[in-house]
Design an enzyme around this catalytic site. Structure first.
Site, PDB file in Angstrom:
ATOM      1  N   GLU A  34     -30.054  19.658 -16.430  1.00 49.96           N
ATOM      2  CA  GLU A  34     -29.634  20.204 -17.728  1.00 49.96           C
ATOM      3  C   GLU A  34     -30.270  21.571 -17.920  1.00 49.96           C
ATOM      4  O   GLU A  34     -31.489  21.731 -17.792  1.00 49.96           O
ATOM      5  CB  GLU A  34     -30.019  19.305 -18.913  1.00 49.96           C
ATOM      6  CG  GLU A  34     -29.403  19.873 -20.201  1.00 49.96           C
ATOM      7  CD  GLU A  34     -29.858  19.229 -21.507  1.00 49.96           C
ATOM      8  OE1 GLU A  34     -29.222  19.496 -22.536  1.00 49.96           O
ATOM      9  OE2 GLU A  34     -30.862  18.502 -21.504  1.00 49.96           O
ATOM     10  N   GLU A  59     -35.803  24.906 -19.213  1.00 50.23           N
ATOM     11  CA  GLU A  59     -35.832  25.541 -20.538  1.00 50.23           C
ATOM     12  C   GLU A  59     -36.717  26.778 -20.443  1.00 50.23           C
ATOM     13  O   GLU A  59     -37.789  26.737 -19.858  1.00 50.23           O
ATOM     14  CB  GLU A  59     -36.362  24.546 -21.578  1.00 50.23           C
ATOM     15  CG  GLU A  59     -36.609  25.108 -22.970  1.00 50.23           C
ATOM     16  CD  GLU A  59     -35.408  25.810 -23.604  1.00 50.23           C
ATOM     17  OE1 GLU A  59     -34.325  25.228 -23.675  1.00 50.23           O
ATOM     18  OE2 GLU A  59     -35.564  26.986 -23.990  1.00 50.23           O
ATOM     19  N   ASP A  86     -36.104  30.944 -16.054  1.00 43.25           N
ATOM     20  CA  ASP A  86     -34.759  31.430 -16.348  1.00 43.25           C
ATOM     21  C   ASP A  86     -33.791  30.651 -15.451  1.00 43.25           C
ATOM     22  O   ASP A  86     -33.868  30.730 -14.222  1.00 43.25           O
ATOM     23  CB  ASP A  86     -34.708  32.931 -16.053  1.00 43.25           C
ATOM     24  CG  ASP A  86     -33.330  33.518 -16.287  1.00 43.25           C
ATOM     25  OD1 ASP A  86     -32.363  32.750 -16.472  1.00 43.25           O
ATOM     26  OD2 ASP A  86     -33.223  34.759 -16.280  1.00 43.25           O
ATOM     27  N   ASP A 109     -26.687  30.063 -25.180  1.00 46.67           N
ATOM     28  CA  ASP A 109     -26.750  31.157 -26.154  1.00 46.67           C
ATOM     29  C   ASP A 109     -25.519  32.056 -25.987  1.00 46.67           C
ATOM     30  O   ASP A 109     -25.258  32.543 -24.891  1.00 46.67           O
ATOM     31  CB  ASP A 109     -28.029  31.976 -25.938  1.00 46.67           C
ATOM     32  CG  ASP A 109     -29.265  31.185 -26.356  1.00 46.67           C
ATOM     33  OD1 ASP A 109     -29.134  30.244 -27.167  1.00 46.67           O
ATOM     34  OD2 ASP A 109     -30.365  31.497 -25.866  1.00 46.67           O
ATOM     35  N   LYS A 113     -22.794  39.896 -29.428  1.00 45.05           N
ATOM     36  CA  LYS A 113     -22.519  41.338 -29.396  1.00 45.05           C
ATOM     37  C   LYS A 113     -22.104  41.755 -27.984  1.00 45.05           C
ATOM     38  O   LYS A 113     -22.734  41.353 -27.006  1.00 45.05           O
ATOM     39  CB  LYS A 113     -23.772  42.115 -29.802  1.00 45.05           C
ATOM     40  CG  LYS A 113     -24.101  41.953 -31.271  1.00 45.05           C
ATOM     41  CD  LYS A 113     -25.276  42.804 -31.670  1.00 45.05           C
ATOM     42  CE  LYS A 113     -25.588  42.559 -33.130  1.00 45.05           C
ATOM     43  NZ  LYS A 113     -26.981  42.682 -33.466  1.00 45.05           N
ATOM     44  N   ASP A 145     -19.834  25.919 -29.285  1.00 47.16           N
ATOM     45  CA  ASP A 145     -19.120  26.044 -30.558  1.00 47.16           C
ATOM     46  C   ASP A 145     -18.518  27.445 -30.677  1.00 47.16           C
ATOM     47  O   ASP A 145     -17.938  27.776 -31.699  1.00 47.16           O
ATOM     48  CB  ASP A 145     -20.095  25.845 -31.714  1.00 47.16           C
ATOM     49  CG  ASP A 145     -21.256  26.820 -31.580  1.00 47.16           C
ATOM     50  OD1 ASP A 145     -22.051  26.647 -30.641  1.00 47.16           O
ATOM     51  OD2 ASP A 145     -21.325  27.778 -32.371  1.00 47.16           O
ATOM     52  N   THR A 182     -26.356  16.531 -28.789  1.00 49.08           N
ATOM     53  CA  THR A 182     -27.520  17.420 -28.745  1.00 49.08           C
ATOM     54  C   THR A 182     -27.808  17.918 -30.165  1.00 49.08           C
ATOM     55  O   THR A 182     -26.965  17.815 -31.056  1.00 49.08           O
ATOM     56  CB  THR A 182     -27.259  18.623 -27.823  1.00 49.08           C
ATOM     57  OG1 THR A 182     -26.369  19.518 -28.479  1.00 49.08           O
ATOM     58  CG2 THR A 182     -26.688  18.195 -26.489  1.00 49.08           C
ATOM     59  N   PHE A 184     -27.947  20.898 -31.373  1.00 46.09           N
ATOM     60  CA  PHE A 184     -27.003  21.908 -31.844  1.00 46.09           C
ATOM     61  C   PHE A 184     -25.650  21.294 -32.161  1.00 46.09           C
ATOM     62  O   PHE A 184     -24.990  21.685 -33.104  1.00 46.09           O
ATOM     63  CB  PHE A 184     -26.889  23.051 -30.822  1.00 46.09           C
ATOM     64  CG  PHE A 184     -27.928  24.097 -31.049  1.00 46.09           C
ATOM     65  CD1 PHE A 184     -29.252  23.862 -30.711  1.00 46.09           C
ATOM     66  CD2 PHE A 184     -27.613  25.314 -31.632  1.00 46.09           C
ATOM     67  CE1 PHE A 184     -30.230  24.815 -30.935  1.00 46.09           C
ATOM     68  CE2 PHE A 184     -28.589  26.278 -31.871  1.00 46.09           C
ATOM     69  CZ  PHE A 184     -29.896  26.031 -31.514  1.00 46.09           C
TER      70      PHE A 184
HETATM   71  C1  LIG Z   1     -28.498  27.164 -28.528  1.00 45.88           C
HETATM   72  S1  LIG Z   1     -29.810  26.346 -27.761  1.00 45.88           S
HETATM   73  C2  LIG Z   1     -29.109  24.766 -27.328  1.00 45.88           C
HETATM   74  C3  LIG Z   1     -30.144  23.709 -27.079  1.00 45.88           C
HETATM   75  C4  LIG Z   1     -29.597  22.331 -26.662  1.00 45.88           C
HETATM   76  N1  LIG Z   1     -28.886  22.411 -25.394  1.00 45.88           N
HETATM   77  C5  LIG Z   1     -28.697  21.763 -27.732  1.00 45.88           C
HETATM   78  O1  LIG Z   1     -27.475  21.691 -27.519  1.00 45.88           O
HETATM   79  O2  LIG Z   1     -29.228  21.367 -28.769  1.00 45.88           O
HETATM   80  C6  LIG Z   1     -29.897  27.173 -26.184  1.00 45.88           C
HETATM   81  C7  LIG Z   1     -31.128  26.793 -25.406  1.00 45.88           C
HETATM   82  O3  LIG Z   1     -31.044  27.356 -24.108  1.00 45.88           O
HETATM   83  C8  LIG Z   1     -32.279  27.996 -23.782  1.00 45.88           C
HETATM   84  N2  LIG Z   1     -31.961  29.074 -22.833  1.00 45.88           N
HETATM   85  C9  LIG Z   1     -31.228  30.167 -23.083  1.00 45.88           C
HETATM   86  N3  LIG Z   1     -31.096  30.931 -21.986  1.00 45.88           N
HETATM   87  C10 LIG Z   1     -31.775  30.281 -21.004  1.00 45.88           C
HETATM   88  C11 LIG Z   1     -32.027  30.568 -19.634  1.00 45.88           C
HETATM   89  N4  LIG Z   1     -31.534  31.660 -19.048  1.00 45.88           N
HETATM   90  N5  LIG Z   1     -32.755  29.680 -18.927  1.00 45.88           N
HETATM   91  C12 LIG Z   1     -33.252  28.566 -19.506  1.00 45.88           C
HETATM   92  N6  LIG Z   1     -33.046  28.238 -20.804  1.00 45.88           N
HETATM   93  C13 LIG Z   1     -32.318  29.081 -21.543  1.00 45.88           C
HETATM   94  C14 LIG Z   1     -32.794  28.491 -25.120  1.00 45.88           C
HETATM   95  O4  LIG Z   1     -34.183  28.718 -25.095  1.00 45.88           O
HETATM   96  C15 LIG Z   1     -32.404  27.332 -26.037  1.00 45.88           C
HETATM   97  O5  LIG Z   1     -33.377  26.317 -26.065  1.00 45.88           O
END
Ligand SMILES: C[S@@+](CC[C@H](N)C(=O)[O-])C[C@H]1O[C@@H](n2cnc3c(N)ncnc32)[C@H](O)[C@@H]1O
Length: 205
Positions: A34, A59, A86, A109, A113, A145, A182, A184
């Site tokens: 995940e 994460e 990352d 994410d 923009k 979403d 999840t 979100f």
């Molecule tokens: C909008 S949140 C969604 C969290 C979870 N998946 C949910 O649906 O509740 C996006 C998550 O992805 C992580 N994230 C974003 N870019 C990432 C990357 N390149 N590598 C690892 N984690 C990342 C962020 O820190 C954040 O916790």
């Protein structure tokens, strides 16, 4: 099971090289990855529901990473490992070929923009690396979403020749939708936002 953070958290070697996932888990059960675990709700529920599978969570944000790893240790789940990095770098440089049976990405994410679009997780290089990392028949499922990002994700997945679109079908999805939603997803569903989902399957090599 008694699990400490040392058992759950894995630190990547500084110099990128493919890591041995069998060693990481100490067995050769199927591994689901995940990306962007947030607080780890999905990972925990899945790991508890499927003890015959391994779960690897990636994460980047330290705060969420710590929260999620703590949670895994408190619940004593023996089939979860977490890496703070990352995910783009991880999938492209550390993940072995044909090593995972599923890749889950929930609400990546969106970077709405235009000038930030290059920060998005889904691009051609990421999707190529993900297709390479999936075992034959393995699935990549994604939900968001964000309608515009969803279209971009779909177009980059459609263009990947080793993947084919299939029905979004998580096991027992109907019975346990609430359980595995999840954070979100719960938040956005409460707000009445539409959730877009896709599943792609890795074609046989
Ligand atoms: C909008 S949140 C969604 C969290 C979870 N998946 C949910 O649906 O509740 C996006 C998550 O992805 C992580 N994230 C974003 N870019 C990432 C990357 N390149 N590598 C690892 N984690 C990342 C962020 O820190 C954040 O916790």
């Amino acid at each position: 099971m008694n699990m400490s953070l040392v058992d759950i958290i894995y630190d990547l070697p500084a110099n990128p090289k493919t890591i041995c996932l069998r060693e990481l888990f100490g067995n050769d059960r199927p591994i689901e990855l995940e990306i962007g675990t947030g607080k780890g709700g999905f990972l925990l529920q899945q790991a508890r529901a499927h003890e015959d599978r391994n779960y690897l969570g990636i994460e980047w944000a330290n705060k969420y990473f710590k929260l999620a790893a703590d949670r895994m240790a408190r619940w004593g789940v023996g089939n979860v490992r977490m890496i703070r990095c990352d995910a783009k770098v991880f999938v492209q440089q550390y993940l072995p070929a044909a090593s995972i049976s599923a890749l889950h990405v929930h609400h990546p994410d969106p970077w709405p923009k235009r000038r930030h679009h290059r920060r998005r997780l889904f691009d051609e290089a990421f999707v190529d690396a993900a297709a390479k990392a999936l075992a034959d028949g393995g699935v990549l499922d994604v939900q968001t979403d964000h309608a515009e990002y969803f279209e971009q994700i779909r177009s980059v997945l459609r263009a990947q020749p080793d993947l084919e679109e299939t029905l979004f079908a998580r096991q027992n999805q109907d019975e346990c939708d609430d359980v595995i939603a999840t954070n979100f997803q719960i938040k956005y569903q409460r707000e009445g936002r539409e959730i877009y989902r896709l599943t792609y399957r890795r074609r046989p090599r």
